[in-house]
Design an enzyme around this catalytic site. Structure first.
Site, short mmCIF file in Angstrom:
data_model
loop_
_atom_site.label_atom_id
_atom_site.label_comp_id
_atom_site.label_asym_id
_atom_site.label_seq_id
_atom_site.Cartn_x
_atom_site.Cartn_y
_atom_site.Cartn_z
N GLU A 55 -5.23 -47.26 -63.19
CA GLU A 55 -6.17 -48.37 -63.17
C GLU A 55 -5.63 -49.52 -64.03
O GLU A 55 -5.17 -49.31 -65.16
CB GLU A 55 -7.51 -47.88 -63.72
CG GLU A 55 -8.58 -48.93 -63.84
CD GLU A 55 -9.86 -48.37 -64.46
OE1 GLU A 55 -10.90 -49.05 -64.36
OE2 GLU A 55 -9.82 -47.24 -65.02
N LYS A 124 -13.52 -52.11 -57.98
CA LYS A 124 -14.26 -51.03 -58.60
C LYS A 124 -15.75 -51.27 -58.42
O LYS A 124 -16.25 -52.38 -58.61
CB LYS A 124 -13.90 -50.96 -60.08
CG LYS A 124 -14.47 -49.76 -60.83
CD LYS A 124 -13.88 -49.70 -62.24
CE LYS A 124 -14.33 -48.48 -63.01
NZ LYS A 124 -13.67 -48.38 -64.34
N CYS A 180 -11.71 -44.98 -61.19
CA CYS A 180 -12.20 -44.35 -62.42
C CYS A 180 -13.67 -43.95 -62.38
O CYS A 180 -14.03 -42.95 -61.77
CB CYS A 180 -11.90 -45.26 -63.61
SG CYS A 180 -11.94 -44.34 -65.19
N SER A 207 -9.20 -43.88 -68.32
CA SER A 207 -9.77 -42.68 -68.93
C SER A 207 -9.06 -42.25 -70.21
O SER A 207 -8.10 -41.49 -70.20
CB SER A 207 -9.75 -41.52 -67.92
OG SER A 207 -10.54 -40.44 -68.39
N LEU A 376 -3.44 5.80 -45.88
CA LEU A 376 -4.06 4.75 -46.68
C LEU A 376 -5.54 4.51 -46.38
O LEU A 376 -6.38 4.51 -47.27
CB LEU A 376 -3.30 3.43 -46.47
CG LEU A 376 -2.09 3.16 -47.36
CD1 LEU A 376 -1.36 1.93 -46.85
CD2 LEU A 376 -2.54 2.96 -48.80
N ASN A 476 -23.92 15.41 -36.98
CA ASN A 476 -25.17 15.95 -36.45
C ASN A 476 -25.58 17.21 -37.19
O ASN A 476 -26.75 17.41 -37.55
CB ASN A 476 -25.03 16.26 -34.96
CG ASN A 476 -24.80 15.04 -34.09
OD1 ASN A 476 -24.16 15.12 -33.06
ND2 ASN A 476 -25.30 13.87 -34.51
N TYR A 498 -9.74 2.87 -28.44
CA TYR A 498 -11.12 2.50 -28.13
C TYR A 498 -12.04 3.72 -28.22
O TYR A 498 -11.79 4.74 -27.60
CB TYR A 498 -11.20 1.89 -26.73
CG TYR A 498 -12.56 1.31 -26.41
CD1 TYR A 498 -12.84 -0.02 -26.69
CD2 TYR A 498 -13.56 2.08 -25.83
CE1 TYR A 498 -14.08 -0.57 -26.41
CE2 TYR A 498 -14.80 1.55 -25.54
CZ TYR A 498 -15.05 0.22 -25.84
OH TYR A 498 -16.29 -0.32 -25.55
N HIS A 506 -20.35 5.44 -37.50
CA HIS A 506 -21.71 4.98 -37.76
C HIS A 506 -21.72 3.74 -38.66
O HIS A 506 -22.61 2.90 -38.56
CB HIS A 506 -22.53 6.10 -38.43
CG HIS A 506 -22.83 7.25 -37.52
ND1 HIS A 506 -22.62 8.56 -37.88
CD2 HIS A 506 -23.33 7.29 -36.26
CE1 HIS A 506 -22.97 9.36 -36.90
NE2 HIS A 506 -23.40 8.61 -35.90
#
Length: 667
Positions: A55, A124, A180, A207, A376, A476, A498, A506
């Site tokens: 700035e 600004k 700023c 700043s 794993l 079950n 699949y 579940h």
């Protein structure tokens, strides 16, 4: 598609952004211009598309009432002319700060220059007039301006805070500038600019530094980049500013969507230039993905109507190599930092355990049935099950662990399964599935005979199916819930049968955890003693050292990674496909950067081709009906209920075509 310049970062919608912190002298614009020009040229040589300076950098910020002296203001315009002339020699867009007279008022401005012309002037908006700041004494707010253009150095240029500068040859680079204090306000001007399409937000700042301020700036810039789904470039006054009452640390920052990419060295008595390569496609994709961003655009449509666009051309020299200068993690699902990795592992376990305990509590079921292979995935699922029982105050003997050796089960994995169940303290069972598999093969008329074996896919899947059937019937019998073990990587590649154990259950705690993360989770349990004193952590290390294999064909080691490619690469491919939606050529570019000296580009392309073919064509039907499972990370899930939705009969042609854009000579 045409071949691309694969090794230039701009070919993949990255942009190199720079921040210059020049050594300055108070009220010496000629000196400041020379320092600015030197850093501008350095940025251009470095391949930067944009460079931002502090700035009021041409005058210095600490001029106080000298700002009302005509000699200083005239000298600043002369200094700007020098900088503008220098930009004619380079493609880089420069943003410099200076005081500017407009209609008998003085504005604190950012001037945007490129290729020898001024693209716009941004005043600004918010002037601090508290604490150590007295800007309202010298300057007027940009909101007080009554003109929308000014004549500067013989050019009529746009004037105002609502401007966006767009690169014609890098359209995702859309730049907005604020100054700023603007970003310290409740609703910074850059927030509206981001909604108007700006992807790179630039802040020219001074700043001064006080205790704790650097950390706050870091948080402020990071959070603004995150809220705006943007890159944020912040420059701050550096060496040479007056220390009559204040001190200056020269803090420069570049953040991308909440992540700090680069920061300057503070308190240096020299000029500095810092650069960062920003992923513009990532930002654009996040805005497209997050529907709330679009809703905000509609909500604030009235405030966005006044934005003006200015275009410029970078001429990026895409025929030249320009390697990426940015850290790309090899394991995007696994933090490289050890402390963050440990924190991630703890968090993943907590999420999985919470999901499982809630399912058990809501169903009233207190038993789990888990198939344990000695590999794993089932190991990790059993560890989660044990912690869930601990959390519910139930004995670990409520877990029924079952190892089911088949025709090709190795003694090593069998023993690992038995040792694992013993050290966890669950009920351990062993069921030899070979007799039931032989019966099934005979029942369906399969030609396999002991003296004339036929090792086809049916032979393999009969074993997988028999294991699953045993688990469900055992559930079950015992009143338990079958806990799934298949992981995210396997779902992505369709490397699951699949309706059987690695696909159906579940409830599945692993469905959104990739293989590379599971490896680290198991290692973390071993290294941190999560199983408790007196347990056999060595069994976990042995499992980690075991080749990943389905163990379904006798007489040979079936290496999964030999078929589907290294999981390290496939998880990399998955992350950037699922989380960021990148095309294959960009993923290959990132993988080459991350895995340099480990995998050649030819191997990266080969493995990526496997991923594209398996992910986009032929595997979605398996993902469309997966069991319930908790989503673990922001890297994505493949559940159609929790994240990924895709047609089961799509084609992979467009992704394969993009992969083929990489010229063969680079492979």
């Amino acid at each position: 598609m045409q071949p691309m310049r694969f090794d230039n970062l701009y070919s993949h919608d990255f942009a190199r952004l720079a921040v210059g912190l020049p050594l300055c002298r108070v009220a010496d614009p000629a000196f400041n211009a020379a320092q600015t020009i030197a850093l501008l040229k350095q940025a251009a040589e470095d391949g930067a598309a944009v460079v931002a300076f502090p700035e009021l950098g041409l005058s210095a910020y600490t001029c106080d009432d000298l700002f009302h002296q005509r000699a200083l203001l005239d000298s600043c315009e002369a200094a700007l002319a020098q900088v503008m002339a220098a930009t004619a020699e380079v493609p880089t867009l420069a943003v410099v700060g200076m005081p500017l007279r407009v209609e008998q008022r003085l504005f604190n401005c950012a001037v945007v220059l490129q290729r020898g012309r001024i693209l716009g002037v941004v005043p600004k908006t918010f002037l601090p007039n508290y604490g150590e700041f007295y800007e309202a004494r010298q300057f007027a707010s940009g909101e007080e301006a009554t003109v929308s253009s000014v004549t500067l150095l013989g050019q009529v240029v746009p004037f105002g805070s609502r401007q966006i500068f767009t690169a014609t040859d890098l359209p995702l680079l859309r730049l907005h500038v604020e100054i700023c204090e603007d970003v310290w306000t409740p609703i910074p001007p850059s927030s509206f600019a981001a909604l108007a399409g700006a992807t790179v937000l630039v802040n020219l700042s001074a700043s001064n530094v006080v205790i704790g301020k650097a950390g706050y700036r870091r948080q402020l810039v990071s959070q603004q980049s995150a809220r705006c789904l943007a890159a944020y470039v912040y420059s701050s006054a550096g060496p040479g500013e007056s220390t009559t009452d204040l001190a200056w640390d020269g803090q420069a920052l570049v953040c991308e969507n909440g992540e700090l990419l680069v920061e300057s060295e503070r308190f240096q008595r020299r000029s500095q230039l810092v650069t960062a390569d920003v992923d513009l496609e990532r930002l654009a994709r996040e805005r497209m993905r997050q529907t709330s961003f679009g809703q905000s655009v509609r909500l604030h449509a009235a405030q966005l109507s006044g934005f003006r666009d200015a275009s410029f051309t970078l001429n990026l020299a895409l025929d030249q190599p320009l390697p990426l200068r940015r850290r790309v993690e090899r394991f995007p699902y696994v933090p490289a930092d050890a402390s963050r990795r440990d924190e991630r592992c703890q968090e993943v376990y907590n999420i999985q355990v919470q999901g499982l305990t809630q399912r058990l509590a809501s169903s009233g079921i207190q038993k789990l049935v888990v198939g344990i292979s000695g590999g794993l995935d089932s190991t990790h699922a059993l560890l989660v099950a044990a912690r869930a029982m601990d959390a519910l105050g139930l004995p670990r003997m409520n877990i029924v662990g079952v190892t089911m050796p088949g025709f090709a089960t190795g003694e090593r994995t069998r023993q690992q399964a038995l040792r694992l169940m013993a050290t966890v303290g669950c009920e351990a069972r062993e069921i030899d599935i070979r007799p039931s598999c032989v019966q099934m093969l005979q029942d369906i008329g399969h030609p396999h005979r002991e003296d004339a074996p036929v090792y086809d896919i049916t032979f393999e899947n009969v074993q997988a199916g028999e294991r699953t059937s045993h688990l469900f019937r055992l559930a079950n019998l015992t009143g338990g819930l079958v806990l799934g073990t298949g992981d995210l990587s396997e779902l992505a590649l369709g490397w699951c049968t699949y309706g059987v154990g690695d696909h159906m259950s579940h409830y599945n705690v692993n469905a959104s955890v990739p293989k590379t993360l599971i490896q680290h989770l198991v290692r973390w349990v071993a290294e941190t003693g999560q199983l408790g004193e007196g347990t056999d952590a060595q069994v976990l290390r042995d499992i980690l050292d075991t080749e990943i294999s389905p163990e379904l064909i006798p007489g040979s080691l079936q290496s999964t990674e030999a078929t589907v490619g290294a999981y390290a690469l496939q998880d990399f491919n998955l992350f950037y496909t699922l989380r960021h939606g990148y095309a294959p050529a960009k993923i290959a570019f990132l993988a080459r950067h991350a895995w340099t000296e480990v995998y050649a580009l030819g191997e990266i392309k080969r493995v990526l081709r496997i991923f594209v073919q398996r992910f986009f064509k032929g595997s979605q039907f398996k993902r469309s009906c997966v069991p319930n499972a908790p989503k673990v990370g922001s890297g994505g899930s493949l559940s159609p209920r929790g994240d990924w939705r895709a047609p089961s009969d799509s084609e992979a042609a467009v992704w394969l075509a993009d992969l083929d854009r990489i010229p063969d000579e680079h492979a």
